[in-house]
Design a protein around this motif. Structure first.
Motif, PDB file in Angstrom:
ATOM      1  N   ASN A 186      47.725   6.053  74.987  1.00  0.00           N
ATOM      2  CA  ASN A 186      49.158   5.897  75.229  1.00  0.00           C
ATOM      3  C   ASN A 186      49.448   4.490  75.708  1.00  0.00           C
ATOM      4  OD1 ASN A 186      49.221   6.010  78.395  1.00  0.00           O
ATOM      5  ND2 ASN A 186      47.926   7.717  77.763  1.00  0.00           N
ATOM      6  N   ARG A 187      50.694   4.098  75.554  1.00  0.00           N
ATOM      7  CA  ARG A 187      51.129   2.771  75.968  1.00  0.00           C
ATOM      8  C   ARG A 187      52.641   2.799  76.168  1.00  0.00           C
ATOM      9  NH1 ARG A 187      50.565  -0.285  70.105  1.00  0.00           N
ATOM     10  NH2 ARG A 187      52.417   0.639  69.170  1.00  0.00           N
ATOM     11  N   GLN A 195      59.725   2.683  76.107  1.00  0.00           N
ATOM     12  CA  GLN A 195      59.373   4.021  75.661  1.00  0.00           C
ATOM     13  C   GLN A 195      57.868   4.240  75.808  1.00  0.00           C
ATOM     14  OE1 GLN A 195      61.251   6.706  73.951  1.00  0.00           O
ATOM     15  NE2 GLN A 195      62.862   5.645  75.065  1.00  0.00           N
ATOM     16  N   ILE A 208      54.549  16.083  68.937  1.00  0.00           N
ATOM     17  CA  ILE A 208      54.270  14.894  68.134  1.00  0.00           C
ATOM     18  C   ILE A 208      53.804  15.333  66.746  1.00  0.00           C
ATOM     19  CG2 ILE A 208      53.699  13.446  70.114  1.00  0.00           C
ATOM     20  CD1 ILE A 208      50.729  13.783  69.308  1.00  0.00           C
ATOM     21  N   ARG A 241      55.981   0.665  75.343  1.00  0.00           N
ATOM     22  CA  ARG A 241      56.533  -0.409  74.522  1.00  0.00           C
ATOM     23  C   ARG A 241      58.044  -0.256  74.439  1.00  0.00           C
ATOM     24  NH1 ARG A 241      52.603  -3.022  70.988  1.00  0.00           N
ATOM     25  NH2 ARG A 241      50.990  -3.453  72.506  1.00  0.00           N
ATOM     26  N   GLY A 250      49.398   7.577  70.866  1.00  0.00           N
ATOM     27  CA  GLY A 250      48.642   7.073  69.722  1.00  0.00           C
ATOM     28  C   GLY A 250      47.552   8.025  69.274  1.00  0.00           C
ATOM     29  N   ARG A 289      49.864   7.207  63.636  1.00  0.00           N
ATOM     30  CA  ARG A 289      50.760   6.147  64.087  1.00  0.00           C
ATOM     31  C   ARG A 289      51.167   6.393  65.538  1.00  0.00           C
ATOM     32  NH1 ARG A 289      55.784   8.644  63.705  1.00  0.00           N
ATOM     33  NH2 ARG A 289      55.797  10.403  62.288  1.00  0.00           N
ATOM     34  N   TRP A 290      51.615   5.342  66.198  1.00  0.00           N
ATOM     35  CA  TRP A 290      52.129   5.445  67.562  1.00  0.00           C
ATOM     36  C   TRP A 290      53.519   6.066  67.500  1.00  0.00           C
ATOM     37  CZ3 TRP A 290      49.274   4.334  71.820  1.00  0.00           C
ATOM     38  CH2 TRP A 290      48.076   3.624  71.612  1.00  0.00           C
ATOM     39  N   GLN A 291      53.775   7.060  68.355  1.00  0.00           N
ATOM     40  CA  GLN A 291      55.036   7.779  68.342  1.00  0.00           C
ATOM     41  C   GLN A 291      55.693   7.756  69.721  1.00  0.00           C
ATOM     42  OE1 GLN A 291      54.580  11.710  66.380  1.00  0.00           O
ATOM     43  NE2 GLN A 291      52.460  11.062  66.137  1.00  0.00           N
ATOM     44  N   PRO A 292      56.960   7.355  69.800  1.00  0.00           N
ATOM     45  CA  PRO A 292      57.649   7.386  71.100  1.00  0.00           C
ATOM     46  C   PRO A 292      57.951   8.825  71.503  1.00  0.00           C
ATOM     47  CG  PRO A 292      59.140   6.641  69.367  1.00  0.00           C
ATOM     48  CD  PRO A 292      57.787   6.803  68.734  1.00  0.00           C
ATOM     49  N   VAL A 293      57.752   9.139  72.796  1.00  0.00           N
ATOM     50  CA  VAL A 293      57.989  10.498  73.285  1.00  0.00           C
ATOM     51  C   VAL A 293      58.979  10.549  74.451  1.00  0.00           C
ATOM     52  CG1 VAL A 293      55.805  11.457  72.489  1.00  0.00           C
ATOM     53  CG2 VAL A 293      55.926  10.381  74.736  1.00  0.00           C
ATOM     54  N   GLU A 349      54.632   5.656  74.305  1.00  0.00           N
ATOM     55  CA  GLU A 349      54.182   5.966  72.950  1.00  0.00           C
ATOM     56  C   GLU A 349      52.815   6.613  72.997  1.00  0.00           C
ATOM     57  OE1 GLU A 349      54.249   2.265  70.819  1.00  0.00           O
ATOM     58  OE2 GLU A 349      56.410   2.370  70.495  1.00  0.00           O
TER      59      GLU A 349
END
Length: 198
Positions: A144-145, A150, A55, A147, A154, A35-39, A152
């Protein structure tokens, strides 16, 4: 009597062979969704140094399922690799801490501007390319992205020495030359064009 002995031998051999075959073939068909995780906020990451973030790679197994990822903003002077279609807006470089020799954890050393593996002497430069030791390819990276303010992180992907992207491979599997054909991705690994957007 001979038939009974052969049947008993076949049953005994199956008791050993079938579980071994299941363990060997089973992982090929496992689905590994990350899953995508905010860092953190995008302004936390400079373009001339890495910021380590933790992560979760595998859910449900506690600390064992966590890993460190080193993140920095893309630097136009250094990052001249062409981004694949659909990822042109990727603004960050997120590098895995897993050595591509045997999978030991590497650590970024700021003074040397190198990633160093203490296990077998693997050394990677600032971009994660191999500069010494036994690793067969550069360090893996993460999509990464940005959103909702934040950054995120992936799914993971592998790169060859020209930083061309490939579906994830295991440590010790080269991707240059004939290596990309000798070590194909597993059927369960997500292809680059099927990357989730949510």
């Amino acid at each position: 009597m001979t038939g009974a002995v052969h049947t008993t031998g076949a049953i005994a051999a199956s008791a050993f062979l079938l579980p071994a075959l299941g363990f060997a073939i089973g992982p090929i068909f496992e689905k590994h969704e990350q899953r995508w995780q905010p860092v953190g906020r995008p302004d936390e990451f400079p373009n001339d140094n890495y910021v380590p973030k933790v992560i979760t790679i595998s859910d449900g197994i506690g600390e064992t399922g966590k890993s460190t990822v080193y993140i920095r903003k893309r630097n136009p002077a250094l990052d001249t690799d062409k981004l694949p279609k659909g990822f042109e807006g990727e603004q960050f470089v997120a590098i895995s801490s897993r050595c591509m020799h045997l999978g030991c954890p590497v650590r970024y050393t700021d003074a040397a501007q190198r990633f160093i593996c203490p296990c077998h002497g693997g050394v990677y430069d600032f971009q994660g390319k191999v500069s010494g030791g036994p690793p067969v390819r550069p360090l893996d990276r993460f999509y990464n992205r940005v959103r909702n303010g934040q950054l995120e992180i992936g799914p993971r992907f592998s790169v060859n020495s020209q930083l061309r992207r490939f579906s994830p491979r295991d440590p010790g599997e080269p991707l240059d030359g004939i290596g990309q054909y000798l070590y194909p991705s597993r059927p369960s690994i997500r292809k680059l064009d099927k990357l989730p957007t949510e």
